[in-house]
Scaffold this motif. Sequence first.
Motif, PDB file in Angstrom:
ATOM      1  N   TYR A 131       0.836  -1.209   0.000  1.00 23.49           N
ATOM      2  CA  TYR A 131       0.000   0.000   0.000  1.00 23.49           C
ATOM      3  C   TYR A 131       0.875   1.265   0.000  1.00 23.49           C
ATOM      4  O   TYR A 131       0.684   2.167  -0.821  1.00 23.49           O
ATOM      5  N   PHE A 132       1.843   1.305   0.898  1.00 25.37           N
ATOM      6  CA  PHE A 132       2.671   2.516   0.979  1.00 25.37           C
ATOM      7  C   PHE A 132       3.604   2.645  -0.229  1.00 25.37           C
ATOM      8  O   PHE A 132       3.852   3.745  -0.715  1.00 25.37           O
ATOM      9  N   PHE A 133       4.095   1.496  -0.710  1.00 23.53           N
ATOM     10  CA  PHE A 133       5.029   1.572  -1.840  1.00 23.53           C
ATOM     11  C   PHE A 133       4.318   1.964  -3.133  1.00 23.53           C
ATOM     12  O   PHE A 133       4.742   2.890  -3.830  1.00 23.53           O
ATOM     13  N   TRP A 134       3.212   1.304  -3.436  1.00 17.90           N
ATOM     14  CA  TRP A 134       2.537   1.587  -4.721  1.00 17.90           C
ATOM     15  C   TRP A 134       1.980   3.009  -4.744  1.00 17.90           C
ATOM     16  O   TRP A 134       1.855   3.612  -5.806  1.00 17.90           O
ATOM     17  N   ARG A 135       1.656   3.537  -3.582  1.00 17.68           N
ATOM     18  CA  ARG A 135       1.161   4.921  -3.551  1.00 17.68           C
ATOM     19  C   ARG A 135       2.228   5.930  -3.979  1.00 17.68           C
ATOM     20  O   ARG A 135       1.914   7.034  -4.396  1.00 17.68           O
ATOM     21  N   SER A 136       3.486   5.526  -3.835  1.00 18.95           N
ATOM     22  CA  SER A 136       4.563   6.452  -4.195  1.00 18.95           C
ATOM     23  C   SER A 136       5.209   6.084  -5.528  1.00 18.95           C
ATOM     24  O   SER A 136       6.176   6.702  -5.953  1.00 18.95           O
ATOM     25  N   ALA A 137       4.660   5.045  -6.189  1.00 21.49           N
ATOM     26  CA  ALA A 137       5.264   4.591  -7.446  1.00 21.49           C
ATOM     27  C   ALA A 137       4.596   5.282  -8.628  1.00 21.49           C
ATOM     28  O   ALA A 137       3.402   5.567  -8.611  1.00 21.49           O
ATOM     29  N   LYS A 138       5.393   5.541  -9.675  1.00 23.05           N
ATOM     30  CA  LYS A 138       4.849   6.225 -10.853  1.00 23.05           C
ATOM     31  C   LYS A 138       4.507   5.259 -11.975  1.00 23.05           C
ATOM     32  O   LYS A 138       4.138   5.683 -13.058  1.00 23.05           O
ATOM     33  N   PHE A 139       4.674   3.933 -11.727  1.00 20.45           N
ATOM     34  CA  PHE A 139       4.539   2.977 -12.825  1.00 20.45           C
ATOM     35  C   PHE A 139       3.414   1.972 -12.625  1.00 20.45           C
ATOM     36  O   PHE A 139       3.398   0.926 -13.289  1.00 20.45           O
ATOM     37  N   VAL A 140       2.518   2.256 -11.692  1.00 24.40           N
ATOM     38  CA  VAL A 140       1.350   1.376 -11.490  1.00 24.40           C
ATOM     39  C   VAL A 140       0.121   2.236 -11.225  1.00 24.40           C
ATOM     40  O   VAL A 140       0.231   3.422 -10.922  1.00 24.40           O
ATOM     41  N   LYS A 141      -1.043   1.591 -11.310  1.00 26.20           N
ATOM     42  CA  LYS A 141      -2.258   2.250 -10.882  1.00 26.20           C
ATOM     43  C   LYS A 141      -2.178   2.388  -9.354  1.00 26.20           C
ATOM     44  O   LYS A 141      -1.997   1.388  -8.641  1.00 26.20           O
ATOM     45  N   ARG A 142      -2.316   3.619  -8.875  1.00 25.02           N
ATOM     46  CA  ARG A 142      -2.083   3.832  -7.446  1.00 25.02           C
ATOM     47  C   ARG A 142      -3.367   3.666  -6.634  1.00 25.02           C
ATOM     48  O   ARG A 142      -4.409   4.207  -7.018  1.00 25.02           O
ATOM     49  N   PRO A 143      -3.279   2.973  -5.503  1.00 32.15           N
ATOM     50  CA  PRO A 143      -4.461   2.914  -4.633  1.00 32.15           C
ATOM     51  C   PRO A 143      -4.726   4.279  -4.007  1.00 32.15           C
ATOM     52  O   PRO A 143      -3.792   4.990  -3.630  1.00 32.15           O
ATOM     53  N   GLN A 144      -5.999   4.630  -3.919  1.00 28.73           N
ATOM     54  CA  GLN A 144      -6.360   5.942  -3.365  1.00 28.73           C
ATOM     55  C   GLN A 144      -6.590   5.883  -1.861  1.00 28.73           C
ATOM     56  O   GLN A 144      -6.556   6.894  -1.187  1.00 28.73           O
ATOM     57  N   SER A 145      -6.896   4.695  -1.366  1.00 29.33           N
ATOM     58  CA  SER A 145      -7.131   4.562   0.075  1.00 29.33           C
ATOM     59  C   SER A 145      -6.821   3.128   0.485  1.00 29.33           C
ATOM     60  O   SER A 145      -6.794   2.220  -0.365  1.00 29.33           O
ATOM     61  N   LEU A 146      -6.637   2.956   1.786  1.00 32.21           N
ATOM     62  CA  LEU A 146      -6.365   1.617   2.295  1.00 32.21           C
ATOM     63  C   LEU A 146      -7.549   0.685   2.023  1.00 32.21           C
ATOM     64  O   LEU A 146      -7.376  -0.486   1.683  1.00 32.21           O
ATOM     65  N   GLU A 147      -8.751   1.249   2.137  1.00 27.22           N
ATOM     66  CA  GLU A 147      -9.968   0.451   1.910  1.00 27.22           C
ATOM     67  C   GLU A 147     -10.007  -0.046   0.467  1.00 27.22           C
ATOM     68  O   GLU A 147     -10.322  -1.188   0.180  1.00 27.22           O
ATOM     69  N   GLN A 148      -9.691   0.869  -0.450  1.00 26.44           N
ATOM     70  CA  GLN A 148      -9.689   0.486  -1.860  1.00 26.44           C
ATOM     71  C   GLN A 148      -8.640  -0.599  -2.123  1.00 26.44           C
ATOM     72  O   GLN A 148      -8.904  -1.590  -2.805  1.00 26.44           O
ATOM     73  N   TYR A 149      -7.468  -0.406  -1.554  1.00 26.04           N
ATOM     74  CA  TYR A 149      -6.391  -1.375  -1.791  1.00 26.04           C
ATOM     75  C   TYR A 149      -6.736  -2.734  -1.179  1.00 26.04           C
ATOM     76  O   TYR A 149      -6.359  -3.777  -1.710  1.00 26.04           O
ATOM     77  N   PHE A 150      -7.468  -2.698  -0.071  1.00 22.42           N
ATOM     78  CA  PHE A 150      -7.913  -3.956   0.548  1.00 22.42           C
ATOM     79  C   PHE A 150      -8.766  -4.741  -0.452  1.00 22.42           C
ATOM     80  O   PHE A 150      -8.572  -5.954  -0.645  1.00 22.42           O
ATOM     81  N   GLU A 151      -9.678  -4.053  -1.116  1.00 16.97           N
ATOM     82  CA  GLU A 151     -10.523  -4.720  -2.131  1.00 16.97           C
ATOM     83  C   GLU A 151      -9.663  -5.262  -3.271  1.00 16.97           C
ATOM     84  O   GLU A 151      -9.864  -6.383  -3.730  1.00 16.97           O
ATOM     85  N   TRP A 152      -8.728  -4.442  -3.735  1.00 15.61           N
ATOM     86  CA  TRP A 152      -7.845  -4.900  -4.827  1.00 15.61           C
ATOM     87  C   TRP A 152      -7.089  -6.168  -4.408  1.00 15.61           C
ATOM     88  O   TRP A 152      -6.950  -7.110  -5.172  1.00 15.61           O
ATOM     89  N   PHE A 153      -6.568  -6.140  -3.166  1.00 16.49           N
ATOM     90  CA  PHE A 153      -5.745  -7.262  -2.692  1.00 16.49           C
ATOM     91  C   PHE A 153      -6.574  -8.539  -2.630  1.00 16.49           C
ATOM     92  O   PHE A 153      -6.144  -9.610  -3.068  1.00 16.49           O
ATOM     93  N   ILE A 154      -7.774  -8.400  -2.089  1.00 16.92           N
ATOM     94  CA  ILE A 154      -8.663  -9.558  -1.959  1.00 16.92           C
ATOM     95  C   ILE A 154      -9.004 -10.124  -3.344  1.00 16.92           C
ATOM     96  O   ILE A 154      -9.079 -11.332  -3.543  1.00 16.92           O
ATOM     97  N   GLN A 155      -9.195  -9.215  -4.309  1.00 17.93           N
ATOM     98  CA  GLN A 155      -9.577  -9.662  -5.657  1.00 17.93           C
ATOM     99  C   GLN A 155      -8.374 -10.028  -6.546  1.00 17.93           C
ATOM    100  O   GLN A 155      -8.546 -10.550  -7.637  1.00 17.93           O
ATOM    101  N   GLY A 156      -7.176  -9.680  -6.085  1.00 26.45           N
ATOM    102  CA  GLY A 156      -5.982  -9.934  -6.893  1.00 26.45           C
ATOM    103  C   GLY A 156      -5.792  -8.931  -8.012  1.00 26.45           C
ATOM    104  O   GLY A 156      -5.062  -9.180  -8.964  1.00 26.45           O
ATOM    105  N   ASN A 157      -6.425  -7.755  -7.868  1.00 26.64           N
ATOM    106  CA  ASN A 157      -6.259  -6.706  -8.886  1.00 26.64           C
ATOM    107  C   ASN A 157      -5.122  -5.774  -8.509  1.00 26.64           C
ATOM    108  O   ASN A 157      -5.318  -4.606  -8.177  1.00 26.64           O
TER     109      ASN A 157
END
Length: 285
Positions: A131-157
């Motif tokens: 979560y903290f790394f991808w938020r600072s990366a310029k080469f991926v779709k960035r998670p906007q919130s921890l809640e959103q990233y939780f959904e992505w992680f669970i779904q494998g997106n």
Amino acid sequence: MTGKFVWFEGIPFPSADYSPELLREVQESFLVKDEDVLLLTFPKSGTNWLIETVCLIYSKGDPKWVQSEPIWDRSPWVETKTGYELLKEKEGPRLISSHLPIQLFPKSFFKSKAKMVYLVRNPRDVFVSGYFFWRSAKFVKRPQSLEQYFEWFIQGNMPFGSWFDHTRGWMSMRDKENFLVLSYEEMKWDTRSTVEKICQFLGKKLEPEELNSVLKNSSFQVMKENNMSNFSLLKGQYLEENGHLLRKGMTGDWKNYFTVAQAETFDKLFREKMADLPQELFPWE
Ligand code: PPS
């Protein structure tokens, strides 16, 4: 380059240095040699710590190599354009890093005697680290919130897809003699024994002072100061100024971030997806 994934076989990859054509070529045509050593992880599992440790084992604890060559050149990423080109040119035994899921890995590996170390980490900590790394990366779709990233992680997106599928896939290799499973947690709790285990697996013998130097130079504090290993060279083009590879380097940080509901959802999912695997493969609390 920013804000996107490159999709291949249903799996999202970072947008910089990856392409579907290359991923196919790597899978079909990259030639793994018997003398190669492969370092395999799901992202944010401690890959760079493992790479640094293995490089220092190879140099018998002498830090010159890790202080003079960027970590991605010492053990190139087979799935990136830059890494693939470098690896094709390298002579002799190679160190090769990868986050690829098993079904996309170079087919030649499965017919070779090359050794592979697979490092697994508590997925809850993988989640927080990512979560903290991808938020600072310029080469991926960035998670906007921890809640959103939780959904992505669970779904494998998320980059390299589902932690559960990745781990299940590679764990199917665990009884092969050229395959060593390690965990970030055991590495953290008993670093010396884990390094000795790696040495034994790789057939490397270190003198006590050489082993001490491996431990010192791969420690969190020393790696954090090493510009060849701490990703500071990526700032600007690939990472924001606030992006850090070496963030906290601890086990159990997830407890500072998960809500009770998230922890329960995660536990349930873990049980559903991983229950049939021996639980000693996952030695976290
Ligand atoms: S990447 O970008 O996927 O290759 O990241 P990866 O290297 O796999 O994982 C980054 C996390 O590993 C921690 N790390 C270490 N922990 C302990 N000791 C050492 N030497 C070390 N080096 C890297 C790093 O701090 C990241 O974890 P978090 O939890 O974010 O701190």
